[in-house]
Scaffold this motif. Sequence first.
Motif, PDB file in Angstrom:
ATOM      1  N   LEU A 171     118.955 -35.690  -9.973  1.00  0.00           N
ATOM      2  CA  LEU A 171     119.357 -37.010 -10.602  1.00  0.00           C
ATOM      3  C   LEU A 171     118.401 -37.258 -11.904  1.00  0.00           C
ATOM      4  CD1 LEU A 171     119.667 -39.197  -7.129  1.00  0.00           C
ATOM      5  CD2 LEU A 171     121.519 -38.826  -8.988  1.00  0.00           C
ATOM      6  N   VAL A 172     117.079 -37.062 -11.409  1.00  0.00           N
ATOM      7  CA  VAL A 172     116.040 -37.760 -12.520  1.00  0.00           C
ATOM      8  C   VAL A 172     116.122 -36.661 -13.760  1.00  0.00           C
ATOM      9  CG1 VAL A 172     114.686 -38.991 -10.886  1.00  0.00           C
ATOM     10  CG2 VAL A 172     114.243 -36.480 -11.534  1.00  0.00           C
ATOM     11  N   TYR A 173     116.353 -35.419 -13.437  1.00  0.00           N
ATOM     12  CA  TYR A 173     116.598 -34.373 -14.532  1.00  0.00           C
ATOM     13  C   TYR A 173     117.824 -34.023 -15.079  1.00  0.00           C
ATOM     14  CZ  TYR A 173     111.331 -33.721 -14.369  1.00  0.00           C
ATOM     15  OH  TYR A 173     110.122 -33.957 -14.475  1.00  0.00           O
ATOM     16  N   GLY A 174     118.829 -34.659 -14.395  1.00  0.00           N
ATOM     17  CA  GLY A 174     120.110 -34.146 -14.696  1.00  0.00           C
ATOM     18  C   GLY A 174     120.632 -34.806 -16.065  1.00  0.00           C
ATOM     19  N   THR A 175     121.967 -34.718 -16.562  1.00  0.00           N
ATOM     20  CA  THR A 175     122.130 -35.063 -17.798  1.00  0.00           C
ATOM     21  C   THR A 175     122.979 -36.563 -17.724  1.00  0.00           C
ATOM     22  OG1 THR A 175     124.400 -33.887 -17.401  1.00  0.00           O
ATOM     23  CG2 THR A 175     122.619 -32.727 -18.648  1.00  0.00           C
ATOM     24  N   LYS A 176     123.380 -36.904 -16.487  1.00  0.00           N
ATOM     25  CA  LYS A 176     123.963 -38.292 -16.400  1.00  0.00           C
ATOM     26  C   LYS A 176     122.823 -39.349 -16.348  1.00  0.00           C
ATOM     27  CE  LYS A 176     128.318 -36.661 -15.961  1.00  0.00           C
ATOM     28  NZ  LYS A 176     128.013 -35.355 -15.915  1.00  0.00           N
ATOM     29  N   SER A 177     123.076 -40.435 -17.218  1.00  0.00           N
ATOM     30  CA  SER A 177     122.085 -41.427 -17.422  1.00  0.00           C
ATOM     31  C   SER A 177     122.729 -42.260 -16.445  1.00  0.00           C
ATOM     32  CB  SER A 177     122.185 -42.072 -18.824  1.00  0.00           C
ATOM     33  OG  SER A 177     123.566 -42.555 -19.071  1.00  0.00           O
ATOM     34  N   PHE A 178     121.730 -43.160 -15.549  1.00  0.00           N
ATOM     35  CA  PHE A 178     121.949 -44.298 -14.614  1.00  0.00           C
ATOM     36  C   PHE A 178     121.018 -45.274 -14.573  1.00  0.00           C
ATOM     37  CE2 PHE A 178     119.662 -40.739 -12.625  1.00  0.00           C
ATOM     38  CZ  PHE A 178     118.701 -41.627 -11.835  1.00  0.00           C
ATOM     39  N   ARG A 179     121.088 -46.460 -13.811  1.00  0.00           N
ATOM     40  CA  ARG A 179     120.399 -47.745 -14.167  1.00  0.00           C
ATOM     41  C   ARG A 179     119.434 -47.467 -13.076  1.00  0.00           C
ATOM     42  NH1 ARG A 179     123.961 -51.445 -13.684  1.00  0.00           N
ATOM     43  NH2 ARG A 179     123.463 -52.471 -11.790  1.00  0.00           N
ATOM     44  N   SER A 180     119.662 -47.051 -11.829  1.00  0.00           N
ATOM     45  CA  SER A 180     118.791 -46.984 -10.740  1.00  0.00           C
ATOM     46  C   SER A 180     119.417 -46.173  -9.546  1.00  0.00           C
ATOM     47  CB  SER A 180     118.443 -48.459 -10.166  1.00  0.00           C
ATOM     48  OG  SER A 180     119.389 -48.806  -9.605  1.00  0.00           O
ATOM     49  N   ALA A 181     118.416 -45.675  -8.503  1.00  0.00           N
ATOM     50  CA  ALA A 181     118.838 -45.083  -7.482  1.00  0.00           C
ATOM     51  C   ALA A 181     118.135 -45.674  -6.195  1.00  0.00           C
ATOM     52  CB  ALA A 181     118.814 -43.517  -7.605  1.00  0.00           C
ATOM     53  N   THR A 182     118.985 -46.258  -5.377  1.00  0.00           N
ATOM     54  CA  THR A 182     118.563 -46.752  -4.223  1.00  0.00           C
ATOM     55  C   THR A 182     118.735 -45.796  -2.951  1.00  0.00           C
ATOM     56  OG1 THR A 182     118.858 -49.045  -5.061  1.00  0.00           O
ATOM     57  CG2 THR A 182     118.302 -48.920  -2.684  1.00  0.00           C
ATOM     58  N   LEU A 183     117.612 -45.194  -2.469  1.00  0.00           N
ATOM     59  CA  LEU A 183     117.827 -44.087  -1.521  1.00  0.00           C
ATOM     60  C   LEU A 183     117.036 -44.395  -0.240  1.00  0.00           C
ATOM     61  CD1 LEU A 183     117.086 -40.938  -4.285  1.00  0.00           C
ATOM     62  CD2 LEU A 183     119.452 -42.188  -3.740  1.00  0.00           C
ATOM     63  N   LEU A 184     117.911 -43.917   0.683  1.00  0.00           N
ATOM     64  CA  LEU A 184     117.090 -44.095   2.292  1.00  0.00           C
ATOM     65  C   LEU A 184     116.807 -42.573   2.460  1.00  0.00           C
ATOM     66  CD1 LEU A 184     116.698 -45.391   4.631  1.00  0.00           C
ATOM     67  CD2 LEU A 184     119.188 -45.064   5.564  1.00  0.00           C
ATOM     68  N   LEU A 185     115.470 -42.486   2.533  1.00  0.00           N
ATOM     69  CA  LEU A 185     114.951 -41.243   2.842  1.00  0.00           C
ATOM     70  C   LEU A 185     114.281 -40.968   3.925  1.00  0.00           C
ATOM     71  CD1 LEU A 185     113.629 -40.845  -1.069  1.00  0.00           C
ATOM     72  CD2 LEU A 185     115.667 -39.703  -0.266  1.00  0.00           C
ATOM     73  N   GLN A 186     113.849 -39.644   4.425  1.00  0.00           N
ATOM     74  CA  GLN A 186     112.981 -39.730   5.243  1.00  0.00           C
ATOM     75  C   GLN A 186     111.497 -40.264   5.228  1.00  0.00           C
ATOM     76  OE1 GLN A 186     112.507 -35.432   6.468  1.00  0.00           O
ATOM     77  NE2 GLN A 186     110.786 -35.802   8.004  1.00  0.00           N
ATOM     78  N   LYS A 187     110.858 -40.718   5.980  1.00  0.00           N
ATOM     79  CA  LYS A 187     109.546 -41.755   5.560  1.00  0.00           C
ATOM     80  C   LYS A 187     108.739 -40.642   5.033  1.00  0.00           C
ATOM     81  CE  LYS A 187     106.481 -45.278   7.477  1.00  0.00           C
ATOM     82  NZ  LYS A 187     106.054 -45.811   8.732  1.00  0.00           N
ATOM     83  N   GLU A 188     108.403 -39.499   5.669  1.00  0.00           N
ATOM     84  CA  GLU A 188     107.423 -38.849   5.047  1.00  0.00           C
ATOM     85  C   GLU A 188     107.502 -38.389   3.655  1.00  0.00           C
ATOM     86  OE1 GLU A 188     105.245 -34.466   6.070  1.00  0.00           O
ATOM     87  OE2 GLU A 188     106.793 -35.199   7.151  1.00  0.00           O
ATOM     88  N   PHE A 189     108.709 -37.950   3.310  1.00  0.00           N
ATOM     89  CA  PHE A 189     109.295 -37.528   2.153  1.00  0.00           C
ATOM     90  C   PHE A 189     108.999 -38.736   1.222  1.00  0.00           C
ATOM     91  CE2 PHE A 189     112.298 -37.168  -1.379  1.00  0.00           C
ATOM     92  CZ  PHE A 189     112.248 -35.876  -1.755  1.00  0.00           C
ATOM     93  N   ALA A 190     109.406 -40.141   1.324  1.00  0.00           N
ATOM     94  CA  ALA A 190     109.290 -41.053   0.561  1.00  0.00           C
ATOM     95  C   ALA A 190     107.711 -41.140   0.333  1.00  0.00           C
ATOM     96  CB  ALA A 190     110.055 -42.406   1.238  1.00  0.00           C
ATOM     97  N   ARG A 191     106.798 -41.214   1.486  1.00  0.00           N
ATOM     98  CA  ARG A 191     105.458 -41.504   1.014  1.00  0.00           C
ATOM     99  C   ARG A 191     104.984 -40.205  -0.054  1.00  0.00           C
ATOM    100  NH1 ARG A 191     102.131 -41.813   6.460  1.00  0.00           N
ATOM    101  NH2 ARG A 191     100.493 -42.106   4.786  1.00  0.00           N
ATOM    102  N   ARG A 192     105.558 -38.816   0.133  1.00  0.00           N
ATOM    103  CA  ARG A 192     105.077 -38.085  -1.107  1.00  0.00           C
ATOM    104  C   ARG A 192     105.650 -38.344  -2.257  1.00  0.00           C
ATOM    105  NH1 ARG A 192     107.540 -33.129   2.175  1.00  0.00           N
ATOM    106  NH2 ARG A 192     106.618 -31.842   0.268  1.00  0.00           N
ATOM    107  N   LEU A 193     107.033 -38.875  -2.377  1.00  0.00           N
ATOM    108  CA  LEU A 193     107.511 -39.363  -3.669  1.00  0.00           C
ATOM    109  C   LEU A 193     106.700 -40.707  -4.394  1.00  0.00           C
ATOM    110  CD1 LEU A 193     110.012 -38.589  -5.366  1.00  0.00           C
ATOM    111  CD2 LEU A 193     111.238 -40.378  -4.109  1.00  0.00           C
ATOM    112  N   LEU A 194     105.928 -41.454  -3.404  1.00  0.00           N
ATOM    113  CA  LEU A 194     105.367 -42.700  -4.074  1.00  0.00           C
ATOM    114  C   LEU A 194     103.764 -42.178  -4.217  1.00  0.00           C
ATOM    115  CD1 LEU A 194     107.026 -45.117  -1.447  1.00  0.00           C
ATOM    116  CD2 LEU A 194     107.074 -45.586  -3.855  1.00  0.00           C
ATOM    117  N   ALA A 195     103.518 -41.240  -3.651  1.00  0.00           N
ATOM    118  CA  ALA A 195     101.982 -40.918  -3.780  1.00  0.00           C
ATOM    119  C   ALA A 195     101.393 -40.778  -5.237  1.00  0.00           C
ATOM    120  CB  ALA A 195     101.530 -39.553  -3.095  1.00  0.00           C
ATOM    121  N   GLY A 196     100.217 -41.276  -5.320  1.00  0.00           N
ATOM    122  CA  GLY A 196      99.505 -41.140  -6.648  1.00  0.00           C
ATOM    123  C   GLY A 196      98.368 -40.140  -6.524  1.00  0.00           C
TER     124      GLY A 196
END
Length: 393
Positions: A171-196
Motif C-alpha cells: 500500500l505505502v510503496y505501491g503506485t496507487k495513491s490514496f487518502r488513508s488506510a484504516t486497518l485492523l491489525l494484530q496488536k503486536e504488529f500495530a505496536r511495531r508499526l507505531l514504534a519510535g
Amino acid sequence: MLRKTRSTPLSLTRFIYLYQQQRAVRQLGTKPSNRCTHKNKDDDKKIHSPIKHQEDYIFFHKSKGQHILTNQRVLDSIVRKSSINPDDTVLEIGPGTGNLTLKLLEVSKKVHAIEIDERMVEILNRRAADRGFHDRLNVISKDALKTEFPQFDLVVANIPYGISSPLVAKLVYGTKSFRSATLLLQKEFARRLLAGPGDSEFNRLAVNVKLVADVEFVMDVSKRDFLPCPKVDSSVVIIRPKAEIPDVNLDEWRAFTRTCFSKKNKTLGATFKQKKKVIELLRLSKQKGPNNENFVSDDGCHSGEDDDDEEASGVDDLCSSSCSEMEMSLFKEKIIQVLKSAAFEDKRPCKLSNEELLHLLSLFNQVGIYFHDKTVPNNADDAAAAAAAAYSS
C-alpha cells in the motif's frame, strides 16, 4: 506426514444468529458473554439451516487469518473513524462474510472487496444482494498480494494477520495513491508499526513506513470480538500517506535500512566493519549509472543478504579476481571515515530517527558508497511486497 489444516466449523445461520444476538445485547447495554468458549458440536444439529449443500457449514481457517469481526460498536467505530465521503471508492482486503463490507456500502459510492476464498465470495455477494448493494460491490476473487489493485480513495480492512507486513508495504510503496488506510491489525504488529526510536519494538518496518506515511493509533479490539476467537487482541490504526516525502531514492533507502537493521542493536561501526559487508558494498558501489550501464560482473564480489557475524568460507576466493586486499582495505577505511565524520560509529540503528538515517545515507552516497543492487529489475508494487517480509525484522 502432512499436518491437517486446522479449521473452525460454524453454521452460517448460527454465525448470523450470534451476530444479531450480540448486536441486540449491546444495544441493551448488557454485558456480552465470553464468545471465546468453543461451542458444542451438537448445537448445529439443533438449528435448521436454509442454506443447502456445501454452504450449510462454514469452516473458518485460523491458519489463513479468517477471524470475523462481529462487534457492532467496533464495526461502527471503524467506519466512522475512516471519514468516508459519499462519493468515495473503498478498497477492502479480506472481507470474509461481509460484516464490515455492508457498513462500508452504506456510506460509500463503491466497494472493491478482494477475497481469495470462494466460499466467502458467495456469501458476500448474497448478503450484498439481499441489502440492495449488489451493483455497488465489486468482489475480486484473487490473492491481494499478487493482484493489481483497482483505483480507490481509501482502504478500510480487517487484514489477515499472516499477510499484514507485505500488504502494508504494498500500500505505502505501491503506485496507487490514496487518502488513508484504516486497518485492523494484530496488536503486536500495530505496536511495531507505531514504534519510535528507542522503543523496544522499533524496527525496519516502522522506519520504512514512516518515511512515506504517518501512522495514528485509533483503538484496541478484544479477541473476544471475533469469530472464531484468535489468540491475541487487535488494534486499529490509520495510515495516511505524506503529501511530501524526503528526496531520496526509495530503492536505495530500503536497501540501506535492510543493512542497518539486520542487527538493530549492534553499533553501526560493528555492522559495517564486517568483511562480508565491506565486500558486498564494494561490489554494489562499482555499479555504474542509473540506466543499468557498464555494470561490474557479479562473479567477483558477490555476497548474499545474510548479515550474520560468521564469514562464509569461500569469500576470499570469490573476490580475489576483482577485489584485492588493498582495495578492500581502502574501501573499509572510507566507510569508517564516513561513520566517524558525523559520530555514527558508536550509534545503534534502533535509536536513530529517520532524519539521522537519511543524513547518514546521504554521506555514504556522497563518497560513492551505495546499497541498492541496480542490476535487479525494479517494479514498484512487486518490489514492495517482496521486501516487506523483512521489514518486521
